[in-house]
Design a protein around this motif. Structure first.
Motif, mmCIF file in Angstrom:
data_model
loop_
_atom_site.group_PDB
_atom_site.id
_atom_site.type_symbol
_atom_site.label_atom_id
_atom_site.label_comp_id
_atom_site.label_asym_id
_atom_site.label_seq_id
_atom_site.Cartn_x
_atom_site.Cartn_y
_atom_site.Cartn_z
ATOM 1 N N THR A 261 10.026 -8.261 23.294
ATOM 2 C CA THR A 261 10.050 -8.694 21.892
ATOM 3 C C THR A 261 10.740 -10.052 21.797
ATOM 4 O O THR A 261 11.170 -10.625 22.807
ATOM 5 C CB THR A 261 10.815 -7.675 21.025
ATOM 6 O OG1 THR A 261 12.205 -7.700 21.393
ATOM 7 C CG2 THR A 261 10.276 -6.256 21.228
ATOM 8 N N ARG A 262 10.903 -10.531 20.566
ATOM 9 C CA ARG A 262 11.621 -11.793 20.371
ATOM 10 C C ARG A 262 13.060 -11.703 20.860
ATOM 11 O O ARG A 262 13.657 -12.701 21.278
ATOM 12 C CB ARG A 262 11.612 -12.174 18.888
ATOM 13 C CG ARG A 262 10.254 -12.529 18.324
ATOM 14 C CD ARG A 262 10.372 -13.039 16.903
ATOM 15 N NE ARG A 262 9.069 -13.305 16.318
ATOM 16 C CZ ARG A 262 8.365 -12.420 15.628
ATOM 17 N NH1 ARG A 262 8.840 -11.183 15.459
ATOM 18 N NH2 ARG A 262 7.182 -12.744 15.133
ATOM 19 N N GLY A 264 14.125 -10.070 23.434
ATOM 20 C CA GLY A 264 14.257 -10.010 24.888
ATOM 21 C C GLY A 264 13.323 -8.972 25.487
ATOM 22 O O GLY A 264 12.387 -8.497 24.828
ATOM 23 N N ALA A 265 13.600 -8.617 26.721
ATOM 24 C CA ALA A 265 12.748 -7.667 27.438
ATOM 25 C C ALA A 265 13.608 -6.546 28.019
ATOM 26 O O ALA A 265 14.715 -6.784 28.501
ATOM 27 C CB ALA A 265 11.979 -8.366 28.546
ATOM 28 N N THR A 266 13.086 -5.339 27.974
ATOM 29 C CA THR A 266 13.769 -4.185 28.567
ATOM 30 C C THR A 266 12.768 -3.355 29.343
ATOM 31 O O THR A 266 11.567 -3.353 29.047
ATOM 32 C CB THR A 266 14.426 -3.291 27.494
ATOM 33 O OG1 THR A 266 13.406 -2.799 26.610
ATOM 34 C CG2 THR A 266 15.472 -4.054 26.699
ATOM 35 N N LYS A 267 13.269 -2.672 30.364
ATOM 36 C CA LYS A 267 12.441 -1.738 31.105
ATOM 37 C C LYS A 267 13.280 -0.535 31.504
ATOM 38 O O LYS A 267 14.499 -0.515 31.302
ATOM 39 C CB LYS A 267 11.828 -2.413 32.331
ATOM 40 C CG LYS A 267 12.808 -3.017 33.300
ATOM 41 C CD LYS A 267 12.062 -3.736 34.426
ATOM 42 C CE LYS A 267 13.025 -4.375 35.401
ATOM 43 N NZ LYS A 267 12.302 -5.083 36.499
ATOM 44 N N ALA A 268 12.644 0.463 32.107
ATOM 45 C CA ALA A 268 13.310 1.731 32.402
ATOM 46 C C ALA A 268 14.351 1.576 33.507
ATOM 47 O O ALA A 268 14.325 0.640 34.299
ATOM 48 C CB ALA A 268 12.280 2.780 32.798
#
Length: 334
Positions: A261-262, A264-268
């Motif tokens: 998203t605006r 930032g980025a997240t992952k598992a």
């Protein structure tokens, strides 16, 4: 169809039972455990019968045994099983005492029965691909191997007291990986450790955090980092720097979804523990055992491999205890 006896119905025994039953060329016929309820429950789930370990080993109708009992029983059971004409897959380590492990090899070898030690990480598809790429020369000469192995939380102190210590219990997997990837034992070992995660582990005479440096022939090196606590999950990574490039095997995550998203980025996060992280490795390990036994070929992880990993663990424990580098060939008789 190989008829299999499973010795040990605890957590890891349950994992192995699933793979034995799932393989088209193996049949789980008998289970033993010092806790009768555990044996009964596992046998009932998989349609096996409960017998003592001695009865399973003595039964000529059983072709092979998988040993998933406590470490202090491994060597005795391997010796008895091979003497009875059975193939063996035994969980690591061979024993906590190096001399006892060497004696075990000497006693098992004359019977000529296949014995495989359960260093399951060799069968992880990612690590195995890294090893294959190195063997094919993808990065040229291997120069610096870095292995990260962090548990999500420390074990109970009661376990620590009987585990043999972080080097023989936890890091031994990584020592085996380093020897396997480089194809030889290290010449020198230097290790440091501390108990910064749980002071009670230190009071029990062990470390919960450790770094081990292995020096191989030709100046090649490996650095192994171990911790009993990684708050985010089970951290298992390898990087291997060579003369022509880098090989890297990253963590296996809980899922592959990444949210961008605006903001930032997240992952598992990484898989939480070894049962999830290495589920596929255990399956491939069993497949490899069956293929080796039925094809009458050398098994991919030998009893000598188990001894080699223990040699490095002994050297690391001595180095950490005395605060110096250990010359493996000169100081660790095997």
């Amino acid at each position: 169809m190989l008829k299999i006896g499973l010795l040990g119905a605890g957590r890891i025994g349950q994992v192995h039972a699933v793979n034995i039953v799932a393989h088209p060329q193996s049949e789980l016929v008998a289970v033993s455990d010092k806790f009768d309820d555990a044996a009964q429950n596992l046998a009932r789930v998989h349609g096996a019968v409960v017998r003592t370990s001695e009865e399973i080993i003595a039964d000529p109708a059983i072709d092979a045994v998988l040993i998933a009992t406590s470490t202090d029983t491994h060597a005795d059971l391997m010796e008895a099983a091979t003497a009875a004409g059975k193939a063996v897959l035994c969980e690591k380590p061979v024993d906590l005492d190096l001399k006892r492990a060497v004696d075990c090899l000497a006693r098992c070898k004359p019977h000529g029965k296949p014995v495989m030690v359960g260093f399951n990480r060799r069968f992880d598809p990612n690590f195995n691909s890294l090893k294959s790429a190195f063997d094919k020369g993808e990065i040229g000469k291997g120069e610096l191997l870095s292995i990260t192995s962090f548990d999500p939380a420390p074990p109970p102190v009661s376990y620590v007291k009987v585990s043999g210590g972080i080097f023989r219990d936890m890091a031994i997997h990584d020592f085996d990986m380093a020897c396997w990837i480089y194809g030889e034992l290290p010449e020198k070992v230097t290790a440091i450790g501390s108990s910064i995660v749980d002071p009670e582990i230190g009071k029990a005479g062990d470390f919960d955090t450790a770094i081990t440096t292995l020096e191989f022939s030709g100046g090649r090196m490996a650095v192994i980092k171990n911790s009993r606590r990684a708050a985010y999950g089970y951290d298992q990574r390898i990087e291997f720097l060579g003369s022509d490039g880098l090989l890297a095997a990253h963590n296996v995550l809980e899922n592959t979804v990444e949210i961008i998203t605006r903001a930032g980025a997240t992952k598992a996060k990484p898989e939480h523990f070894f049962l999830e992280r290495y589920a596929k490795a255990y399956q491939i390990e069993w497949n490899s055992f069956i293929e080796g036994v039925e094809g009458d070929t050398e098994l991919p992880v030998t009893l000598q491999d188990g001894i080699n990993a223990l040699i490095v663990a002994e050297a690391a424990a001595l180095s950490a205890r005395e605060g110096r580098t250990v010359d493996v060939a000169k100081e660790i008789p095997a």
